[in-house]
Design an enzyme around this catalytic site. Sequence first.
Site, PDB file in Angstrom:
ATOM      1  N   GLU A 129      17.942  -8.294  -4.854  1.00  0.00           N
ATOM      2  CA  GLU A 129      18.382  -7.766  -6.143  1.00  0.00           C
ATOM      3  C   GLU A 129      17.329  -8.130  -7.176  1.00  0.00           C
ATOM      4  O   GLU A 129      16.943  -9.304  -7.310  1.00  0.00           O
ATOM      5  CB  GLU A 129      19.737  -8.340  -6.569  1.00  0.00           C
ATOM      6  CG  GLU A 129      20.183  -7.794  -7.932  1.00  0.00           C
ATOM      7  CD  GLU A 129      21.506  -8.368  -8.423  1.00  0.00           C
ATOM      8  OE1 GLU A 129      21.884  -8.046  -9.581  1.00  0.00           O
ATOM      9  OE2 GLU A 129      22.152  -9.126  -7.674  1.00  0.00           O
ATOM     10  N   ASN A 159      19.855  -3.105 -11.479  1.00  0.00           N
ATOM     11  CA  ASN A 159      20.962  -2.899 -12.408  1.00  0.00           C
ATOM     12  C   ASN A 159      20.627  -1.800 -13.414  1.00  0.00           C
ATOM     13  O   ASN A 159      19.518  -1.774 -13.963  1.00  0.00           O
ATOM     14  CB  ASN A 159      21.276  -4.192 -13.165  1.00  0.00           C
ATOM     15  CG  ASN A 159      21.859  -5.258 -12.261  1.00  0.00           C
ATOM     16  OD1 ASN A 159      23.035  -5.243 -11.944  1.00  0.00           O
ATOM     17  ND2 ASN A 159      21.017  -6.196 -11.837  1.00  0.00           N
ATOM     18  N   GLU A 214      22.852  -0.492  -9.316  1.00  0.00           N
ATOM     19  CA  GLU A 214      24.063  -1.269  -9.535  1.00  0.00           C
ATOM     20  C   GLU A 214      24.642  -0.954 -10.917  1.00  0.00           C
ATOM     21  O   GLU A 214      23.933  -0.965 -11.923  1.00  0.00           O
ATOM     22  CB  GLU A 214      23.781  -2.772  -9.438  1.00  0.00           C
ATOM     23  CG  GLU A 214      23.464  -3.244  -8.031  1.00  0.00           C
ATOM     24  CD  GLU A 214      23.458  -4.757  -7.927  1.00  0.00           C
ATOM     25  OE1 GLU A 214      23.936  -5.414  -8.884  1.00  0.00           O
ATOM     26  OE2 GLU A 214      22.972  -5.293  -6.919  1.00  0.00           O
ATOM     27  N   ASP A 267      29.003  -3.590  -9.274  1.00  0.00           N
ATOM     28  CA  ASP A 267      28.726  -5.021  -9.420  1.00  0.00           C
ATOM     29  C   ASP A 267      29.927  -5.744 -10.021  1.00  0.00           C
ATOM     30  O   ASP A 267      30.759  -5.160 -10.711  1.00  0.00           O
ATOM     31  CB  ASP A 267      27.497  -5.197 -10.318  1.00  0.00           C
ATOM     32  CG  ASP A 267      26.886  -6.574 -10.180  1.00  0.00           C
ATOM     33  OD1 ASP A 267      27.263  -7.298  -9.238  1.00  0.00           O
ATOM     34  OD2 ASP A 267      26.030  -6.926 -11.019  1.00  0.00           O
ATOM     35  N   GLU A 313      28.825 -12.258  -3.839  1.00  0.00           N
ATOM     36  CA  GLU A 313      27.841 -12.886  -4.712  1.00  0.00           C
ATOM     37  C   GLU A 313      28.193 -14.350  -4.967  1.00  0.00           C
ATOM     38  O   GLU A 313      29.339 -14.763  -4.840  1.00  0.00           O
ATOM     39  CB  GLU A 313      27.790 -12.151  -6.058  1.00  0.00           C
ATOM     40  CG  GLU A 313      27.284 -10.731  -5.984  1.00  0.00           C
ATOM     41  CD  GLU A 313      27.211 -10.102  -7.363  1.00  0.00           C
ATOM     42  OE1 GLU A 313      26.092  -9.707  -7.765  1.00  0.00           O
ATOM     43  OE2 GLU A 313      28.259  -9.987  -8.030  1.00  0.00           O
TER      44      GLU A 313
END
Length: 782
Positions: free
Chosen positions: A535, A594, A626, A656, A714
Amino acid sequence: MELRESPRARTPGVNAIRIAVPVCVTGLTSWAYARDPAGWGAALLTLTAGGCLVVVGVWPHVLGARPRRIWGLLTLSQALFLPAVVAMFVGPESARWSLVSNLLFLVGYIAFMGWLVLLNAGVNGRAVALRSCVDTLAATVGMFLVLWTCAGVVDRDVAGVSAMNVVFPLIDVVAVSQAVYVTMRVEPQLPAWRWVLGAVSFQTFLDAAFFVMEAQGREHGQSWLWLGYMTSYMMLAVAVTHPSVRRSGAVPARPCPGIASGPTRAVFVLLGVVLAIVSLMVPGHTDTYELVRSLLVAVLLLTLFGRVMMSLSQASIAEARSRHRTTHDPVTGLLNRTAFHEAFTRVADRHLAPGLRLAAVVVDVDGFQRFNDTWGHREGDRLLRGLARALDRAFGGDGMVARYGGDEFVVVRTVGDDASVRRLVGRVHEAVATPVPVSSRHVEEISTAAGVAVGEIVPGGGVETVLQQADAALVEAKSRAKDRCVVYDDELDARLRHRSAMAEALRAAIAEDRLSVAFQPIHTGPRFSRLRGWEALARWEDPELGVLTPAEFVPLAEETGLICDLGDTILRRALAEFALLRARLGDDVSVSINVSPAQLHQTGFRASVLEAVSVCGVPASAVQLEITESLLVDEDSPPIATLEAFRADGFGLALDDFGTGYASFTTLRRLPLSCVKIDRSLVSRLGEDRDAAGQIRAVLHLVRSFHIGGIVAEGVETEEQAELLAQLGCPAVQGWLFGRPTPAAQILAAADAEAQGIASVRAVAGVTAGKDAVTATGRRGD
């Protein structure tokens, strides 16, 4: 409810019959009267005129004309005209019968004029009706002067003229003017009123002719004028039998640039003045003549003076109303934003008494948009008016209250010490805490946030500063769950200055491309031993502000409108560096980036992403975008279409922070997701809360029921958490246990130095034994 004519009433055939029958009757009666004016011709004339008067008096009520009390005057006038006509033709020829007939005509004329005046007032309003009466009075006096002149130019004593026959033309002028006002002010113009206007205009001409003929001693020709009177009655009968008469008292007035409004309304006044001047140019013959003419001129002057005073008063009222509309809010009646600034500046320009300061309180209604959506704008306006009244009652006497914006109000008043400031805040809370009834069965509790600023105002400055500080305090208050009233102080000032400096520095960092990207690994496979990808996380280190976390600068970017520029910068840098990682470590890895809702609303965002992956040489299948749970959108909104287009292009799409906020069954169904990332707040409870494992198991089943195969947990920080997640069947994990966010350069350097393949990445990330290893100490990172 609007009254409409029936289709049959609007057909040309019916209208033609409605006009043809009266024309034929009028022609037949005229022929009979010409053949025998003293016998059966006079009887037929009386019968025809009487029939018309009955129709005029009765038919509007048959059609349902409203209001009845006004139309009752028309019926009364016709009821008086009918015996007057009979007495005129059937009664014996004597002075007494003539007087009775004239008296009935006079009272009937007055009732007829009253009917027109009241209808004018109903259509145009009382003020317009009063002004029209004064305007036409001037024209009436001028008309009378002309008639008096015509009577005086002959060798006859004007005192011998019948007083009754002098009054009739004057009433006619008033009737004509009222009919003109009504006819020209309704939209659309009604056919019935055009016939009424024609009838009273013709009758005015007949009465004037009757007066002149009597003044000149030509009584023998007056009998033929009765055919004209019968014709005017027939025109009135045509008018009242038209279906549009039902709407005569219900049609609202319209702004009309014609004779009924504007400068051309002075036509009536100018007509009276011109006629008076013409009559004064003719020399008089008797003292009586001169006396009457002098009185009429005096009346005309008084009328003109009164009209001028009415015009000045009307202009003053219009100016006051216009000024009020300009300076006050139409919903609450309070000062609007512009007028408030002007008034506040005037107050600040005056020197305050020693020890006094000005306090500004900005009050905001919570959830006002939701209230409008639930109860409608009418109830929303009602809520605002109730709150405005409460604030005005509390502060209107010793302060100033204004509506500052949609659901914001401002209160300004003088304060002394800090205790008086606290009392002011308490009064604000007390004023807005009263529940507002929305309907007979519901009462809405109002919650508000307030920002207060107190300042030393000097003449010529300081107003904008105090208002800005109050706005800033309001923003701070709205961000709090409790203590929703914030006073601007040194601490808040320091925080705002820091945020302002941070915003300027972030703007410069984006423009100069000084932001960086760190990559946190995502693992999958047996015991999560295989690297699936990373990520990409934004990083910012400022020379003056130091290292700032995304939790600090991402919300700031959203508030300042920099989020799209920030997101585009990070996306391009992440793709460029991921391309290097992919080339060095293999093609079976991916990257998650993101994106914000604001980016998805950009029209060119998809094209920009496609261009970036093309330039960097990264396939769309290796990129996952995301989005957060806060992206709650309708099915037909632009973000949904954009996300579906990305999925069609081959990109992955991840939700997310699942489990922290807004996501629901509807969200999972609407969004074209390929992956869901379980938030760290659920994962961190594994091993500590015995219910946590069951809750995560439920989340896994829920996500899979929507055929979403990609799931990542996560915030995994301990071996126990990783073991439990493996037992629960979670396919992938991410967290400090498996690697910290690391710059791409360090990952590549470690790979080159150790030449141990992808496994070395884990060592660089700090998960193997050593001083940098993360153990079950509860340390967490981003």
